[in-house]
Design an enzyme around this catalytic site. Structure first.
Site, short mmCIF file in Angstrom:
data_model
loop_
_atom_site.label_atom_id
_atom_site.label_comp_id
_atom_site.label_asym_id
_atom_site.label_seq_id
_atom_site.Cartn_x
_atom_site.Cartn_y
_atom_site.Cartn_z
N GLY A 88 -4.09 -44.87 26.97
CA GLY A 88 -4.80 -45.32 28.22
C GLY A 88 -6.55 -45.41 27.46
O GLY A 88 -6.85 -44.63 27.07
N GLN A 93 -15.24 -44.86 28.30
CA GLN A 93 -15.49 -44.58 26.65
C GLN A 93 -15.68 -45.06 24.92
O GLN A 93 -16.75 -44.75 24.13
CB GLN A 93 -13.70 -44.08 25.98
CG GLN A 93 -13.41 -43.17 27.40
CD GLN A 93 -11.74 -43.05 27.23
OE1 GLN A 93 -10.83 -43.06 27.32
NE2 GLN A 93 -11.72 -41.92 26.08
N CYS A 133 -7.52 -37.04 25.39
CA CYS A 133 -8.52 -37.77 25.48
C CYS A 133 -7.99 -38.44 23.95
O CYS A 133 -8.69 -38.22 23.07
CB CYS A 133 -9.15 -37.61 26.51
SG CYS A 133 -9.96 -38.61 26.81
N LEU A 134 -8.21 -40.33 24.01
CA LEU A 134 -9.70 -41.25 22.44
C LEU A 134 -10.64 -39.80 22.72
O LEU A 134 -11.55 -39.81 21.59
CB LEU A 134 -9.02 -41.68 22.85
CG LEU A 134 -7.48 -42.61 22.50
CD1 LEU A 134 -7.41 -43.69 23.24
CD2 LEU A 134 -6.85 -42.15 21.07
N HIS A 175 -6.71 -39.98 35.33
CA HIS A 175 -6.84 -39.89 33.97
C HIS A 175 -8.51 -40.78 33.52
O HIS A 175 -9.81 -40.72 33.29
CB HIS A 175 -6.00 -39.62 33.17
CG HIS A 175 -7.31 -39.02 31.24
ND1 HIS A 175 -7.07 -37.62 31.15
CD2 HIS A 175 -7.99 -39.55 30.60
CE1 HIS A 175 -7.62 -37.75 29.32
NE2 HIS A 175 -7.95 -39.29 29.75
N GLU A 176 -7.46 -42.15 33.98
CA GLU A 176 -9.02 -43.15 33.33
C GLU A 176 -10.00 -43.17 34.40
O GLU A 176 -11.23 -43.84 34.15
CB GLU A 176 -7.82 -44.40 32.82
CG GLU A 176 -6.86 -44.38 31.86
CD GLU A 176 -7.79 -43.85 30.84
OE1 GLU A 176 -8.72 -43.99 30.22
OE2 GLU A 176 -6.78 -43.31 29.87
N HIS A 179 -13.11 -40.80 33.97
CA HIS A 179 -14.46 -41.67 33.13
C HIS A 179 -14.96 -42.47 33.63
O HIS A 179 -15.62 -42.46 33.26
CB HIS A 179 -12.82 -42.41 32.05
CG HIS A 179 -12.77 -41.43 30.58
ND1 HIS A 179 -13.12 -39.91 30.52
CD2 HIS A 179 -11.46 -41.26 30.95
CE1 HIS A 179 -12.47 -39.53 29.35
NE2 HIS A 179 -11.30 -40.74 29.32
C1 QAP Z 1 -5.08 -40.28 28.57
O1 QAP Z 1 -5.28 -40.62 26.17
C2 QAP Z 1 -3.80 -39.59 28.81
O2 QAP Z 1 -6.17 -36.44 20.62
C3 QAP Z 1 -4.43 -41.20 28.02
O3 QAP Z 1 -6.10 -37.10 18.33
C4 QAP Z 1 -2.90 -38.63 28.14
O4 QAP Z 1 -4.29 -42.04 25.07
C5 QAP Z 1 -3.12 -40.08 30.17
C6 QAP Z 1 -4.65 -39.43 21.28
C7 QAP Z 1 -2.53 -37.85 28.53
C8 QAP Z 1 -1.86 -38.67 30.51
C9 QAP Z 1 -1.13 -38.05 30.02
C10 QAP Z 1 -5.42 -38.89 21.29
C11 QAP Z 1 -4.92 -40.36 19.98
C12 QAP Z 1 -4.50 -39.70 22.78
C13 QAP Z 1 -5.60 -37.42 20.19
C14 QAP Z 1 -4.98 -41.12 24.98
C15 QAP Z 1 -5.80 -37.91 19.02
C16 QAP Z 1 -4.78 -39.15 18.88
C17 QAP Z 1 -5.08 -40.13 24.33
CO CO Z 2 -9.67 -40.14 28.21
#
Ligand code: QAP
Ligand code: CO
Length: 209
Positions: A88, A93, A133-134, A175-176, A179
């Site tokens: 996401g 972001q 989170c990215l 979550h999004e 943001h």
């Molecule tokens: C949000 O997050 C989310 O730390 C989206 O090193 C996450 O795509 C919602 C990511 C989990 C629900 C559950 C994070 C990639 C990606 C990192 C992501 C990383 C590389 C996070």
């Molecule tokens: Co995020």
């Protein structure tokens, strides 16, 4: 990415055939690549803001019209999310403060979901999920959110839809949407954890400089 592969393969082919225009093959290939770039035929991987960048706390404005600029933003956000890889990404972001979200929680990464101007119609129950989170790379912490939601939004085609979601998709949408309100999942954690995560991010930034 595609452009680099394309250029690399063109440039490594030591072909100096001369075309009708008088330019050699390499120049023609470069010109057409640049023209395609100017005509925005290629998508782009965008820079992602890193926590605790103050710009992550900006509240996004609604999209007035789903036009070519929004389509380009969606495509670039999708490419950025898939390249990361992530499930996401919110426009906030990538430092664009418009209400646009891309999500793909599918296994095969073939199910892009786009939410423009999303609104929660219903929310019920609660679930704990370990989120990442990215914008906060390497940090995963448990957050409590609604278990089931109904969301209303515009799709990529500008048409309104409503969607019922639960589990991971429901977590991801919430979550999004946070943001877009200038909120990061870290904000739900204890002050102690927030301080530790900020220090971890500073350290990371030093090492990646
Ligand atoms: C949000 O997050 C989310 O730390 C989206 O090193 C996450 O795509 C919602 C990511 C989990 C629900 C559950 C994070 C990639 C990606 C990192 C992501 C990383 C590389 C996070
Ligand atoms: Co995020």
């Amino acid at each position: 990415m595609c452009l680099y592969i394309f250029l690399a393969s063109v440039l490594s082919a030591q072909d100096v055939r001369t075309s009708k225009s008088g330019l050699n093959f390499r120049e023609v290939a470069l010109n057409s690549a640049c023209n395609s770039f100017n005509n925005q035929a290629f998508m782009a991987i965008l820079d992602i803001l890193n926590y605790p960048d103050p710009r992550l706390y900006t509240v996004a404005e609604p999209v007035q019209e789903v036009d070519a600029t929004i389509h380009r933003l969606i495509d670039d956000m999708a490419e950025t999310m898939y390249a990361a890889p992530g499930i996401g990404l919110a426009a906030t972001q990538v430092n664009v403060h418009r209400q646009v979200i891309v999500i793909d929680t599918s296994e095969d990464k073939q199910n892009l979901q786009v939410f423009i101007n999303p609104r929660l119609l219903t929310q019920c129950g609660s679930q704990d999920y370990e989120e990442g989170c990215l914008s906060v790379p390497g940090v995963y912490e448990t957050v409590t959110r609604a278990e089931k939601i109904t969301v209303e939004a515009l799709g990529r085609d500008g048409k309104p839809f409503t969607l019922k979601a639960e589990g991971l998709l429901a977590v991801c949408i919430q979550h999004e949407m946070d943001h877009l309100l200038g909120k990061v999942f870290v904000d739900y954690l204890s002050q102690l954890k927030q301080v530790r995560i900020k220090n971890k991010m500073k350290k990371r930034q030093r090492n990646h400089a």
